[in-house]
Design a protein around this motif. Structure first.
Motif, PDB file in Angstrom:
ATOM      1  N   VAL A 180       0.819  -1.214   0.000  1.00 18.12           N
ATOM      2  CA  VAL A 180       0.000   0.000   0.000  1.00 18.12           C
ATOM      3  C   VAL A 180       0.850   1.261   0.000  1.00 18.12           C
ATOM      4  O   VAL A 180       1.958   1.295   0.533  1.00 18.12           O
ATOM      5  CB  VAL A 180      -0.951   0.035   1.213  1.00 18.12           C
ATOM      6  CG1 VAL A 180      -1.852  -1.194   1.238  1.00 18.12           C
ATOM      7  CG2 VAL A 180      -0.189   0.157   2.529  1.00 18.12           C
ATOM      8  N   GLY A 181       0.281   2.309  -0.611  1.00  9.31           N
ATOM      9  CA  GLY A 181       0.908   3.628  -0.618  1.00  9.31           C
ATOM     10  C   GLY A 181       1.765   3.871  -1.833  1.00  9.31           C
ATOM     11  O   GLY A 181       2.181   2.935  -2.521  1.00  9.31           O
ATOM     12  N   VAL A 213      -2.476  -1.224  -3.570  1.00  7.81           N
ATOM     13  CA  VAL A 213      -3.298  -0.014  -3.550  1.00  7.81           C
ATOM     14  C   VAL A 213      -2.398   1.215  -3.444  1.00  7.81           C
ATOM     15  O   VAL A 213      -1.870   1.515  -2.367  1.00  7.81           O
ATOM     16  CB  VAL A 213      -4.296  -0.035  -2.376  1.00  7.81           C
ATOM     17  CG1 VAL A 213      -5.130   1.249  -2.376  1.00  7.81           C
ATOM     18  CG2 VAL A 213      -5.193  -1.249  -2.444  1.00  7.81           C
ATOM     19  N   PRO A 214      -2.174   1.925  -4.565  1.00  7.35           N
ATOM     20  CA  PRO A 214      -1.417   3.185  -4.483  1.00  7.35           C
ATOM     21  C   PRO A 214      -2.229   4.245  -3.751  1.00  7.35           C
ATOM     22  O   PRO A 214      -3.464   4.166  -3.676  1.00  7.35           O
ATOM     23  CB  PRO A 214      -1.206   3.553  -5.951  1.00  7.35           C
ATOM     24  CG  PRO A 214      -2.313   2.871  -6.685  1.00  7.35           C
ATOM     25  CD  PRO A 214      -2.622   1.612  -5.923  1.00  7.35           C
ATOM     26  N   SER A 215      -1.533   5.229  -3.214  1.00  5.72           N
ATOM     27  CA  SER A 215      -2.232   6.302  -2.498  1.00  5.72           C
ATOM     28  C   SER A 215      -1.256   7.447  -2.292  1.00  5.72           C
ATOM     29  O   SER A 215      -0.071   7.351  -2.617  1.00  5.72           O
ATOM     30  CB  SER A 215      -2.736   5.803  -1.139  1.00  5.72           C
ATOM     31  OG  SER A 215      -1.651   5.623  -0.244  1.00  5.72           O
ATOM     32  N   GLY A 221      -2.866   8.887   3.446  1.00  3.45           N
ATOM     33  CA  GLY A 221      -2.870   7.971   2.313  1.00  3.45           C
ATOM     34  C   GLY A 221      -2.776   6.526   2.758  1.00  3.45           C
ATOM     35  O   GLY A 221      -3.457   5.641   2.216  1.00  3.45           O
ATOM     36  N   ALA A 225      -5.682   3.694   2.166  1.00  4.63           N
ATOM     37  CA  ALA A 225      -5.310   2.503   1.412  1.00  4.63           C
ATOM     38  C   ALA A 225      -5.585   1.225   2.203  1.00  4.63           C
ATOM     39  O   ALA A 225      -6.081   0.232   1.653  1.00  4.63           O
ATOM     40  CB  ALA A 225      -3.841   2.570   1.012  1.00  4.63           C
ATOM     41  N   ARG A 228      -9.237   0.414   2.258  1.00  3.21           N
ATOM     42  CA  ARG A 228      -9.667  -0.095   0.953  1.00  3.21           C
ATOM     43  C   ARG A 228      -9.286  -1.564   0.792  1.00  3.21           C
ATOM     44  O   ARG A 228     -10.069  -2.373   0.295  1.00  3.21           O
ATOM     45  CB  ARG A 228      -9.039   0.750  -0.153  1.00  3.21           C
ATOM     46  CG  ARG A 228      -9.595   0.486  -1.545  1.00  3.21           C
ATOM     47  CD  ARG A 228      -8.975   1.432  -2.558  1.00  3.21           C
ATOM     48  NE  ARG A 228      -9.156   2.821  -2.170  1.00  3.21           N
ATOM     49  CZ  ARG A 228      -8.469   3.837  -2.678  1.00  3.21           C
ATOM     50  NH1 ARG A 228      -7.526   3.597  -3.584  1.00  3.21           N
ATOM     51  NH2 ARG A 228      -8.702   5.061  -2.296  1.00  3.21           N
ATOM     52  N   VAL A 229      -8.088  -1.902   1.231  1.00  3.28           N
ATOM     53  CA  VAL A 229      -7.624  -3.299   1.123  1.00  3.28           C
ATOM     54  C   VAL A 229      -8.515  -4.229   1.933  1.00  3.28           C
ATOM     55  O   VAL A 229      -9.000  -5.259   1.428  1.00  3.28           O
ATOM     56  CB  VAL A 229      -6.155  -3.417   1.604  1.00  3.28           C
ATOM     57  CG1 VAL A 229      -5.790  -4.880   1.834  1.00  3.28           C
ATOM     58  CG2 VAL A 229      -5.213  -2.822   0.573  1.00  3.28           C
ATOM     59  N   CYS A 241       4.388  -1.502   3.368  1.00  2.00           N
ATOM     60  CA  CYS A 241       4.046  -0.095   3.141  1.00  2.00           C
ATOM     61  C   CYS A 241       5.123   0.613   2.315  1.00  2.00           C
ATOM     62  O   CYS A 241       6.323   0.350   2.477  1.00  2.00           O
ATOM     63  CB  CYS A 241       3.869   0.629   4.467  1.00  2.00           C
ATOM     64  SG  CYS A 241       2.585  -0.101   5.507  1.00  2.00           S
TER      65      CYS A 241
END
Length: 334
Positions: A180-181, A213-215, A221, A225, A228-229, A241
């Motif tokens: 993520v991120g 999941v980019p953010s 952020g 993320a 969302r995951v 991360c």
């Protein structure tokens, strides 16, 4: 001074550094310049030089986001190294904006800066960056690469760092791991994502569409993320991360959901900020030494100025720092 530079086989700016007594020039280069001065009978007029090149010792540090705590550490290291070498650092913040980056660079060029360190904004065009970099005004990219620009970069070994961290999570028995991120248009995101996918594929573990999941790279952020995951798949047991700051946001999101980092879900960051060891639980992360980034970047800038040729890019080593934020699958709280 131009004639001295030609005879010595160095740039005019390097001759200027030698004449000013900077200790950032190699001894053999100083010898070559002094031999050329003696051969030509050159006499250095300091008053005239001061009038001509009053700001020629300025080096611009173009920061993408001064709110980024790791970048702040890199800038502090750069400032110390530049001052040791006889330069005066000037820091400007572009706040991840290409438009502001263009405006700031145009202003800096008016002040005859001697070179640039840049963390390019997302969407920076290769042709623009390539046109900015010259022998008299070299550019070294920090933390990011702009493909096709031929401008050297100094940054962590992003692929290796995330690869090692993901391997560690896999060794703890985790099979459902999220990444993520990070912003998709910047090179360090793509490289860290590559390291994650490489480790997962080698272990023959699947990576589903919703696992990456980019953010924003801010704390918020990471929080967004992670939600969302887990909203799409609650089988995730570990989170890799993009940065430590993103991991801080992941901690917040987990606690909002009644989950404890390091017990229900393992978390790993990237950077090893000073606050990471003070988190509860202390964050496992990939360490990148900011002083190494600053030192190597200054060496590359100096090489360009002295050798009349573009230096090679450099990857700075990384190290996995294991703390308390990674439970094994068997240890997860029920």
């Amino acid at each position: 001074m131009v004639d001295v530079a030609k005879v010595a086989g160095v740039s005019k700016s390097t001759v200027s550094l030698v004449l000013r007594g900077s200790d950032g020039v190699k001894a053999e280069t100083v010898t070559k310049v002094n031999q050329a001065i003696e051969q030509l009978g050159y006499v250095y007029n300091r008053d005239a030089a001061s009038l001509r090149n009053r700001e020629s010792n300025l080096i611009a540090i173009v920061a993408n986001d001064l709110a980024n705590p790791y970048l702040a550490q890199v800038i502090m290291a750069l400032e110390a190294e530049l001052e040791r070498r006889g330069f005066m650092p000037v820091v400007v913040n572009i706040n991840e904006s290409v438009a502001r980056q263009t405006t700031m660079i145009a202003s800096l060029r008016e002040h005859n800066v001697a070179g640039y360190f840049m963390t390019p904004a997302p969407e920076t065009e290769a042709a623009w960056l390539k046109g900015l970099a010259t022998q008299e005004h070299p550019v070294i990219c920090l933390m990011r690469d702009v493909a096709g620009s031929d401008v050297p970069y100094v940054m962590p070994d992003n692929v290796k760092g995330v690869y090692l961290a993901t391997q560690y999570l896999i060794s703890l028995g985790h099979k459902r791991i999220a990444f993520v991120g990070g912003v998709e248009t910047i090179s360090d995101y793509r490289e860290r994502k590559q390291g994650f996918i490489q480790a997962m594929e080698e272990a023959q573990l699947s990576v589903r569409a919703g696992d990456i999941v980019p953010s924003s790279t801010k704390r918020e952020g990471g929080k967004v993320a992670l939600h969302r995951v887990l909203d799409s798949d609650n089988s995730i047991t570990a989170v890799m991360c993009f940065t430590d700051v993103v991991a801080y946001g992941v901690y917040s999101a987990l606690m909002e959901r009644g989950l404890t980092p390091g017990k229900e879900i393992a978390v790993v960051g990237f950077d090893d900020l000073e606050d990471s060891r003070l988190m509860s639980p202390a964050l496992t992360t990939v360490r990148v030494n900011a002083e190494d980034i600053g030192r190597v970047a200054c060496e590359r800038l100096q090489q360009w100025r002295e050798n009349n040729s573009v230096p090679e890019s450099a990857l700075v080593g990384v190290e996995l720092v294991v703390r308390s934020s990674c439970c094994s699958v068997g240890e997860r709280a029920g």
